[in-house]
Design a protein around this motif. Structure first.
Motif, PDB file in Angstrom:
ATOM      1  N   PRO A   8       4.591   8.629   0.561  1.00 55.21           N
ATOM      2  CA  PRO A   8       3.145   8.493   0.477  1.00 55.21           C
ATOM      3  C   PRO A   8       2.698   7.733  -0.759  1.00 55.21           C
ATOM      4  CG  PRO A   8       3.819  10.738  -0.028  1.00 55.21           C
ATOM      5  CD  PRO A   8       5.038  10.024   0.484  1.00 55.21           C
ATOM      6  N   ASN A   9       3.552   7.624  -1.784  1.00 53.98           N
ATOM      7  CA  ASN A   9       3.176   6.930  -3.007  1.00 53.98           C
ATOM      8  C   ASN A   9       3.899   5.588  -3.135  1.00 53.98           C
ATOM      9  OD1 ASN A   9       5.681   7.989  -3.313  1.00 53.98           O
ATOM     10  ND2 ASN A   9       5.381   8.723  -5.409  1.00 53.98           N
ATOM     11  N   ARG A 233      -0.701  15.029   1.419  1.00 56.96           N
ATOM     12  CA  ARG A 233       0.310  14.302   0.649  1.00 56.96           C
ATOM     13  C   ARG A 233       1.311  15.263   0.009  1.00 56.96           C
ATOM     14  NH1 ARG A 233      -3.684  10.057  -2.511  1.00 56.96           N
ATOM     15  NH2 ARG A 233      -3.530   8.316  -1.047  1.00 56.96           N
ATOM     16  N   LYS A 237       5.410  15.759   0.545  1.00 59.64           N
ATOM     17  CA  LYS A 237       6.335  15.778  -0.595  1.00 59.64           C
ATOM     18  C   LYS A 237       7.205  17.030  -0.568  1.00 59.64           C
ATOM     19  CE  LYS A 237       6.333  15.491  -5.669  1.00 59.64           C
ATOM     20  NZ  LYS A 237       6.986  16.773  -5.987  1.00 59.64           N
ATOM     21  N   LEU A 272      -4.743   8.691   5.331  1.00 61.21           N
ATOM     22  CA  LEU A 272      -3.401   9.252   5.527  1.00 61.21           C
ATOM     23  C   LEU A 272      -2.631   8.501   6.607  1.00 61.21           C
ATOM     24  CD1 LEU A 272      -4.368  13.003   5.173  1.00 61.21           C
ATOM     25  CD2 LEU A 272      -2.860  11.735   3.637  1.00 61.21           C
ATOM     26  N   GLN A 275      -0.949   5.473   5.469  1.00 60.94           N
ATOM     27  CA  GLN A 275       0.256   5.709   4.678  1.00 60.94           C
ATOM     28  C   GLN A 275       1.409   6.236   5.534  1.00 60.94           C
ATOM     29  OE1 GLN A 275      -1.137   8.393   1.672  1.00 60.94           O
ATOM     30  NE2 GLN A 275      -2.315   6.834   0.597  1.00 60.94           N
TER      31      GLN A 275
END
Length: 407
Positions: A8-9, A233, A237, A272, A275
């Motif tokens: 996501p990053n 997010r 993770k 979202l 991503q």
């Protein structure tokens, strides 16, 4: 559909990198004959607002939504009577229409209710913050480890029969966490935060896994878009760290109505999805549920995740525009919006013509006063009088075998 994992990053795409959204890889979870995740198209959900005890009304509401493209239907089941009514609703749908994927929404100490509803629906949605009541204490300053674990064990024993029932029927569960209804011990331990939402979901996931049940869908919803985005997010993770691959249901709860409700939902869900996060969506509007479905499909279409309608490309109009752009766009849309999967560009002048509409299948371009240039892709096919422009565009689409008559 792409199914490769992307964090996501991840760094922003640079020039030359494929802009196609790469979706997070998840397991496929069944909801009737629809699958969530596993590379399947992002599924559209909604919820009827008829009382479940009104059998005829509920069946009609489900059918209306399904006929306009809603793929999974949620029905509120607040009592045992409502749970039992699901049997007749299911039977009526099969006899008078077709078998539609159904989700029972269970709240507030709904252990027995959920177990009954599980006999007749494809998926049961539970809210961890409300599933087992935790009596608040006004003087509490903390939860001890013993208290925390004691409640966790109570949840496990309460949830176990439902999990086993769904597991043995090859049905699924949605663990639906709401920011506004976190359990008291989660609030004390993690605060009113995305961390509390994620840990609440993980507690229920672990219980399901301990019972060899993996048909799990997760949602983390909030009425504030930044909280909703942060929670999802963080959930991704944590699942990556734990080797979990459960699909996510996205939505901004209590988004409101009108333009702002649609913007809020799009901001949260679209961010979202862009991503690669999210496998099924619901736009929650304070309007008739039928109004939610077009917004869902518009979000998915804009991101290139579903092609369910025509994509219109149109310049914003300026002093160079050679015709009434707004009026012409309306005419083109009215004539072609029943088609599926086409890109049609309506451009006011040659400056914004072929270059700006490079991805369009067909173009309608003002090239000289009183005349329209029609394009197939980048190729100009012919010029026609402006009064004949829409009709000739339709003829071009027909000549290519891509036209279907409206119903």
């Amino acid at each position: 559909m792409q199914t490769l994992s992307t964090p996501p990053n991840a760094a922003p795409a640079s020039v030359g990198i494929d802009p196609t959204i790469v979706r997070r890889k998840t397991r496929a979870v069944p909801v009737g004959d629809v699958f969530i995740g596993g590379g399947h198209p992002v599924a559209v959900q909604s919820m009827i607002n008829e009382d479940t005890l009104d059998i005829e009304g509920a069946v009609a509401g489900i059918r209306r939504l399904h006929e306009i493209g809603c793929e999974i239907m949620r029905v509120t089941v607040p009592s045992m009577a409502h749970a039992k009514a699901m049997e007749e609703i299911r039977d009526r749908l099969i006899k008078t229409y077709q078998n539609v994927p159904l989700v029972a929404d269970v709240h507030h100490n709904g252990m027995k209710i959920a177990l009954e509803a599980a006999k007749y629906v494809d998926n049961v949605r539970i809210n961890p913050g409300l599933y087992v009541f935790e009596k608040p204490k006004s003087d509490r300053t903390e939860y001890t480890s013993a208290e925390f674990n004691e409640i966790g064990e109570k949840i496990r024993e309460t949830l176990k029969p439902l999990v086993i029932s769904l597991r043995d029927q090859n049905k699924s569960i949605r663990i639906g966490v709401n920011h506004g209804s976190l359990a008291e011990r989660m609030l004390f331990t993690y605060g009113d935060t995305p961390e509390g939402m994620v840990e609440s979901a993980l507690e229920f996931i672990r219980i399901c896994e301990s019972l060899d049940f993996y048909n799990i869908e997760i949602s983390l919803k909030a009425s504030r878009v930044p909280v909703m985005i942060a929670a999802n997010r963080l959930m991704v993770k944590r699942m990556d760290e734990l080797g979990m691959d459960y699909p996510l249901h996205l939505g901004v709860t209590e988004a409101g109505d009108g333009e702002y409700g649609r913007i809020k939902s799009t901001a949260g869900i679209g961010t979202l999805l862009a991503q690669g996060i999210g496998d099924t969506i619901r736009v929650s509007l304070t309007e008739a549920p039928e109004k939610e479905i077009p917004v869902c499909y518009s979000i998915l279409q804009a991101l290139g995740l579903r092609r369910t309608m025509v994509e219109y490309v149109a310049c914003p109009s300026c002093g160079r525009t050679l015709f009434n752009l707004e009026e012409v766009l309306h005419k083109v849309r009215s004539a072609t919006d029943h088609l599926t999967g086409l890109n049609i560009a309506v451009m006011g002048c040659i400056v914004n013509g072929p270059g700006e509409m490079a991805d369009a299948d067909y173009g309608y371009v003002g090239k000289q006063p009183g005349y329209i240039a029609l394009y197939r892709g980048r190729e100009e096919i012919k010029r026609v009088p402006e009064v004949d422009g829409v009709e000739e565009l339709i003829n071009l689409i027909k000549a290519d075998g891509r036209w279907i008559d409206p119903q």
